[in-house]
Scaffold this active site. Structure first.
Site, PDB file in Angstrom:
ATOM      1  CG  ASP A  10      -1.625   1.263   1.484  1.00  0.00           C
ATOM      2  OD1 ASP A  10      -2.300   1.706   0.546  1.00  0.00           O
ATOM      3  OD2 ASP A  10      -1.536   1.835   2.598  1.00  0.00           O
ATOM      4  CG  ASP A  12      -2.413   7.749   1.053  1.00  0.00           C
ATOM      5  OD1 ASP A  12      -1.717   8.677   1.469  1.00  0.00           O
ATOM      6  OD2 ASP A  12      -3.290   7.866   0.177  1.00  0.00           O
ATOM      7  N   GLY A  53     -10.898   7.278   0.389  1.00  0.00           N
ATOM      8  CA  GLY A  53     -10.903   8.066  -0.837  1.00  0.00           C
ATOM      9  C   GLY A  53     -11.094   9.546  -0.571  1.00  0.00           C
ATOM     10  N   GLY A  54     -10.224  10.355  -1.162  1.00  0.00           N
ATOM     11  CA  GLY A  54     -10.283  11.797  -0.967  1.00  0.00           C
ATOM     12  C   GLY A  54     -11.595  12.401  -1.461  1.00  0.00           C
ATOM     13  CE  LYS A  55     -12.513  13.268  -8.058  1.00  0.00           C
ATOM     14  NZ  LYS A  55     -12.703  12.785  -9.413  1.00  0.00           N
ATOM     15  CG  HIS A  80      -9.933  14.852  -5.278  1.00  0.00           C
ATOM     16  ND1 HIS A  80      -9.425  14.116  -6.320  1.00  0.00           N
ATOM     17  CD2 HIS A  80      -9.551  14.197  -4.142  1.00  0.00           C
ATOM     18  CE1 HIS A  80      -8.775  13.068  -5.833  1.00  0.00           C
ATOM     19  NE2 HIS A  80      -8.843  13.086  -4.525  1.00  0.00           N
TER      20      HIS A  80
HETATM   21  C1  XBP Z   1      -5.804   6.153   1.445  1.00  0.00           C
HETATM   22  C2  XBP Z   1      -6.951   6.927   1.045  1.00  0.00           C
HETATM   23  C3  XBP Z   1      -6.759   7.983   0.046  1.00  0.00           C
HETATM   24  C4  XBP Z   1      -6.030   9.229   0.519  1.00  0.00           C
HETATM   25  C5  XBP Z   1      -6.278  10.381  -0.389  1.00  0.00           C
HETATM   26  O1  XBP Z   1      -6.184   4.854   1.813  1.00  0.00           O
HETATM   27  O2  XBP Z   1      -8.049   6.717   1.507  1.00  0.00           O
HETATM   28  O3  XBP Z   1      -8.016   8.309  -0.388  1.00  0.00           O
HETATM   29  O4  XBP Z   1      -6.419   9.586   1.821  1.00  0.00           O
HETATM   30  O5  XBP Z   1      -6.002  10.057  -1.702  1.00  0.00           O
HETATM   31  P1  XBP Z   1      -5.264   3.595   1.437  1.00  0.00           P
HETATM   32  P2  XBP Z   1      -7.012  10.480  -2.883  1.00  0.00           P
HETATM   33  O6  XBP Z   1      -3.908   3.849   2.032  1.00  0.00           O
HETATM   34  O7  XBP Z   1      -5.954   2.438   2.099  1.00  0.00           O
HETATM   35  O8  XBP Z   1      -5.193   3.466  -0.067  1.00  0.00           O
HETATM   36  O9  XBP Z   1      -7.417  11.880  -2.617  1.00  0.00           O
HETATM   37  O10 XBP Z   1      -6.211  10.302  -4.128  1.00  0.00           O
HETATM   38  O11 XBP Z   1      -8.191   9.538  -2.785  1.00  0.00           O
HETATM   39 MG    MG Z   2      -2.944   3.070   3.624  1.00  0.00          MG
END
Ligand code: XBP
Ligand code: MG
Length: 252
Positions: A10, A12, A53-55, A80
């Site tokens: 992963d 993030d 997800g950010g959105k 976003h």
């Molecule tokens: C990470 C997320 C992402 C980020 C933001 O979860 O939920 O949405 O917070 O990125 P994971 P975006 O590590 O489980 O993938 O704005 O591109 O969604």
């Molecule tokens: Mg993560």
């Protein structure tokens, strides 16, 4: 049971401490740049992280403060996109660090010929430049982002597509995650999974991870084991050897 062929990471919260230092700061800068009154603090953002997800996070927030369905799509899209631009600026300024120990582990896997892949549902707009800058994108045989896997974790899509592109069965790989949602996605794909928690995910239910650590660990800053249901030998550093052992012993 064959040898460990691939490790799927992963991004993030796992490879990088990106939520607190990156996305949160970038969301607030986007609100400000677009003259919106919204601001998120660290604690509130921690709660919003329940929404993958950010959105999706923005949609939940704006609809909660009464933005109409008609306005929602454009507003979410605009914020976003700005958030991702600000995130990339922060990354270019070196403000989004790798988690200690990640480069060491990647080097070690690479030198043993273990294939490395990324499985995130974060946006390719920020994932690819950040990973390229910190680690080199080409080191990863397969890179799955929201483009290839738009359905967020805990759904297993990102890991399933990663295995498909790697042309490997789950039996030959393991996953490394930071969050319960990610662990559930990995396990739903039959991947053994190490969870390396961070400040935002340390109190999450570990969702069935096969090993839970508080960091990747370095010789001078060993990781603490939070859960070790397979009783794997562990001396404070998450190494390729530990991942191999996990691969050999995890139930399928
Ligand atoms: C990470 C997320 C992402 C980020 C933001 O979860 O939920 O949405 O917070 O990125 P994971 P975006 O590590 O489980 O993938 O704005 O591109 O969604
Ligand atoms: Mg993560």
């Amino acid at each position: 049971m064959g040898d460990l062929r691939a490790v799927i990471f992963d991004v993030d919260g796992t490879l990088v401490d990106s939520e607190r230092h990156g996305h949160l700061v970038a969301f607030n800068r986007a609100f400000e740049a677009l003259d919106l009154p919204d601001r998120w603090d660290e604690e509130h953002y921690g709660r919003l992280l329940d929404i993958a997800g950010g959105k999706e996070r923005l949609r939940h927030h704006f609809s909660g403060r009464g933005v109409s369905d008609d306005e929602l799509k454009d507003l979410v899209g605009a914020v976003h996109a700005r958030k991702n631009e600000f995130f990339n600026q922060l990354a270019a300024e070196g403000r989004i660090p790798e988690r200690p120990g990640v480069s060491r582990l990647l080097d070690e896997l690479e030198s043993r010929g273990v294939v490395m892949a990324l499985a995130t549902t974060g946006s390719s707009e920020w994932v690819e430049p950040l990973v390229d800058d910190l680690f080199g994108l080409k080191r990863f045989a397969v890179v799955i982002t929201n483009r290839e896997a738009p359905i967020k974790k805990p759904e297993p899509d990102a890991f399933e597509v990663a295995l498909e592109k790697l042309e490997l069965p789950a039996e030959e790989a393991v996953a490394v995650e930071d969050s319960a949602k990610g662990v559930v996605a990995a396990k739903a794909t039959s991947l053994p999974c190490v969870m390396v928690v961070n400040d935002y995910t340390k109190d999450e239910d570990e969702g069935g991870a096969d090993l839970v650590l508080d960091s990747f660990g370095e010789p001078d800053a060993p990781a603490t084991v939070l859960r070790n249901p397979l009783s794997l030998a562990f001396d404070g550093v998450l190494t390729a050897e530990v991942l191999s052992e996990l691969h050999a012993r995890a139930p399928r």
